[in-house]
Scaffold this motif. Structure first.
Motif, PDB file in Angstrom:
ATOM      1  N   PHE A  79       0.979  -0.971   0.185  1.00 43.35           N
ATOM      2  CA  PHE A  79       0.126   0.033   0.037  1.00 43.35           C
ATOM      3  C   PHE A  79       0.789   1.172   0.091  1.00 43.35           C
ATOM      4  O   PHE A  79       2.010   1.195   0.595  1.00 43.35           O
ATOM      5  N   LEU A  89       1.085   4.815   1.455  1.00 45.25           N
ATOM      6  CA  LEU A  89       0.308   5.609   2.295  1.00 45.25           C
ATOM      7  C   LEU A  89       0.537   7.344   1.909  1.00 45.25           C
ATOM      8  O   LEU A  89       1.596   8.034   1.656  1.00 45.25           O
ATOM      9  N   CYS A  92       0.923  -3.408   7.110  1.00 48.40           N
ATOM     10  CA  CYS A  92      -0.394  -2.597   7.192  1.00 48.40           C
ATOM     11  C   CYS A  92      -1.219  -3.441   8.420  1.00 48.40           C
ATOM     12  O   CYS A  92      -1.924  -2.880   9.076  1.00 48.40           O
ATOM     13  N   LEU A 103      -2.670  -2.230  11.637  1.00 48.87           N
ATOM     14  CA  LEU A 103      -3.947  -2.055  11.945  1.00 48.87           C
ATOM     15  C   LEU A 103      -4.600  -2.831  13.069  1.00 48.87           C
ATOM     16  O   LEU A 103      -5.526  -2.448  13.872  1.00 48.87           O
ATOM     17  N   VAL A 158      -3.673   4.622  -0.199  1.00 50.95           N
ATOM     18  CA  VAL A 158      -4.474   4.802   0.937  1.00 50.95           C
ATOM     19  C   VAL A 158      -4.439   6.229   1.335  1.00 50.95           C
ATOM     20  O   VAL A 158      -3.330   6.879   1.495  1.00 50.95           O
ATOM     21  N   CYS A 189      -2.569   2.725   8.448  1.00 49.34           N
ATOM     22  CA  CYS A 189      -3.414   1.652   8.127  1.00 49.34           C
ATOM     23  C   CYS A 189      -4.632   1.773   9.097  1.00 49.34           C
ATOM     24  O   CYS A 189      -4.338   1.033  10.250  1.00 49.34           O
ATOM     25  N   GLU A 190      -5.602   2.248   8.535  1.00 49.73           N
ATOM     26  CA  GLU A 190      -6.914   2.527   9.451  1.00 49.73           C
ATOM     27  C   GLU A 190      -7.869   1.580   8.663  1.00 49.73           C
ATOM     28  O   GLU A 190      -7.979   1.774   7.637  1.00 49.73           O
ATOM     29  N   ILE A 203      -9.071   1.467   4.530  1.00 48.29           N
ATOM     30  CA  ILE A 203      -8.574   0.212   3.784  1.00 48.29           C
ATOM     31  C   ILE A 203      -9.680  -0.445   3.144  1.00 48.29           C
ATOM     32  O   ILE A 203      -9.648  -1.073   2.206  1.00 48.29           O
TER      33      ILE A 203
END
Length: 312
Positions: free
Chosen positions: A12, A14, A97, A101, A174, A179-180, A184
């Motif tokens: 991912f 960010l 991630c 999370l 994202v 990573c929330e 996501i």
């Protein structure tokens, strides 16, 4: 037919707090300062409680739990913010991630339950002073804390595992600085309604239910305080509860907004600001709030700092 269980992306990206180069250096310094204050403030509070026998009470036991959560909560997020702010590569692996999370969900839920346990402790201390030592004995306090940590860390595994079973083939960008769960889930090319419903239910239990429990506890507490005839008794009781209420309002307000609002009101810029409050600002302010209103903690911390300075 395309296998929807197959995740297309392996990393991912960010997008971070800002794309403006001039602001990145400012954000780096601000978040570095807040992280240092968070670590030092919470560590000093834990050390002060451990070193002073007068603080070996249920209230300070739960306060140490809260401080440890804040240290872990901030450490899970802030170093990655600092790294991505200055680095050109802002990517994170799927495993990285998922781990970030997981700890975010687990620690956030644990903080909700610990705050509720602290309200229960204050309720018994003020409304049932004669039975307080029996109700809030050491075994009960340890059992409450262990239950909070175990339950939240166990349930969070389920959410993360099911979230990363979704196919992420829309994009790997994202719109967030870590990573929330909400951003996501928006990357999935399969409708994540099951994940969203499960998230709503758990958030309702861990936020609305615990917040309602805290609210009822303080209704009884303030009812009891108002019956105290002496002004000095009023002030002492209100002072004991004011710090906890301040922390509760700051934390719960941002959590409820982020996780229990309609998906249609999603706004990346606004959500990033709200997330900063409960992931970075709140862990920094909690030890300050509790210390400022507690002369004993301030005195203990000042004495230890003076001793360290003298030894140096």
């Amino acid at each position: 037919m395309e296998n929807l269980n197959q995740t297309s992306v392996r990393r991912f990206i960010l997008l971070g707090l800002t794309s403006v180069p001039g602001l990145k250096a400012v954000f780096f310094l601000v978040f570095l300062l807040m992280y240092v204050v968070t670590l030092s403030g919470n560590l000093l509070l834990i050390i002060a409680v451990r070193l002073n026998p007068r603080f070996h009470t249920p209230m300070y036991f739960f306060l140490c739990n809260l401080s440890f959560i804040d240290i872990c909560f901030s450490t899970n997020i802030t170093p990655k913010i600092l790294e991505n702010t200055l680095s050109k590569d802002t990517s994170i692996t799927l495993l990285g991630c998922a781990i970030q999370l997981y700890f975010h969900l687990a620690l956030g839920a644990t903080e909700c339950l610990i705050l509720a346990a602290m309200a229960y402790d204050r309720y018994n201390a003020i409304c049932k002073p004669l039975q307080y030592a029996t109700i809030m004995n050491q075994n009960i306090c340890v059992s409450l804390a262990v239950g909070c940590w175990t339950q939240c860390f166990s349930l969070s595994i389920i959410h993360v595992v099911f979230a990363f079973q979704l196919p992420f083939c829309k994009s790997n960008h994202v719109s967030h600085f870590f990573c929330e769960m909400p951003p996501i889930l928006r990357l999935s090319c399969k409708d994540p309604w099951v994940n969203q419903v499960a998230l709503y239910v758990c958030c309702a239990i861990f936020t609305l239910c615990t917040f309602f429990f805290i609210f009822l506890s303080y209704v009884h507490i303030f009812s009891k305080i108002l019956k105290i005839r002496h002004n000095k008794g009023h002030h002492k009781a209100f002072s004991t509860c004011a710090s906890h209420l301040t922390v509760v309002m700051l934390y719960y307000g941002t959590i409820i907004y982020m996780y229990l609002r309609p998906q249609s009101s999603y706004s990346p810029d606004r959500d990033r600001v709200v997330s900063v409050f409960y992931t970075v600002v709140s862990p920094m302010l909690n030890p300050i709030i509790y210390s400022v209103r507690n002369k004993d903690i301030k005195g203990t911390i000042q004495n230890k700092i003076q001793l360290i300075v003298y030894l140096l």
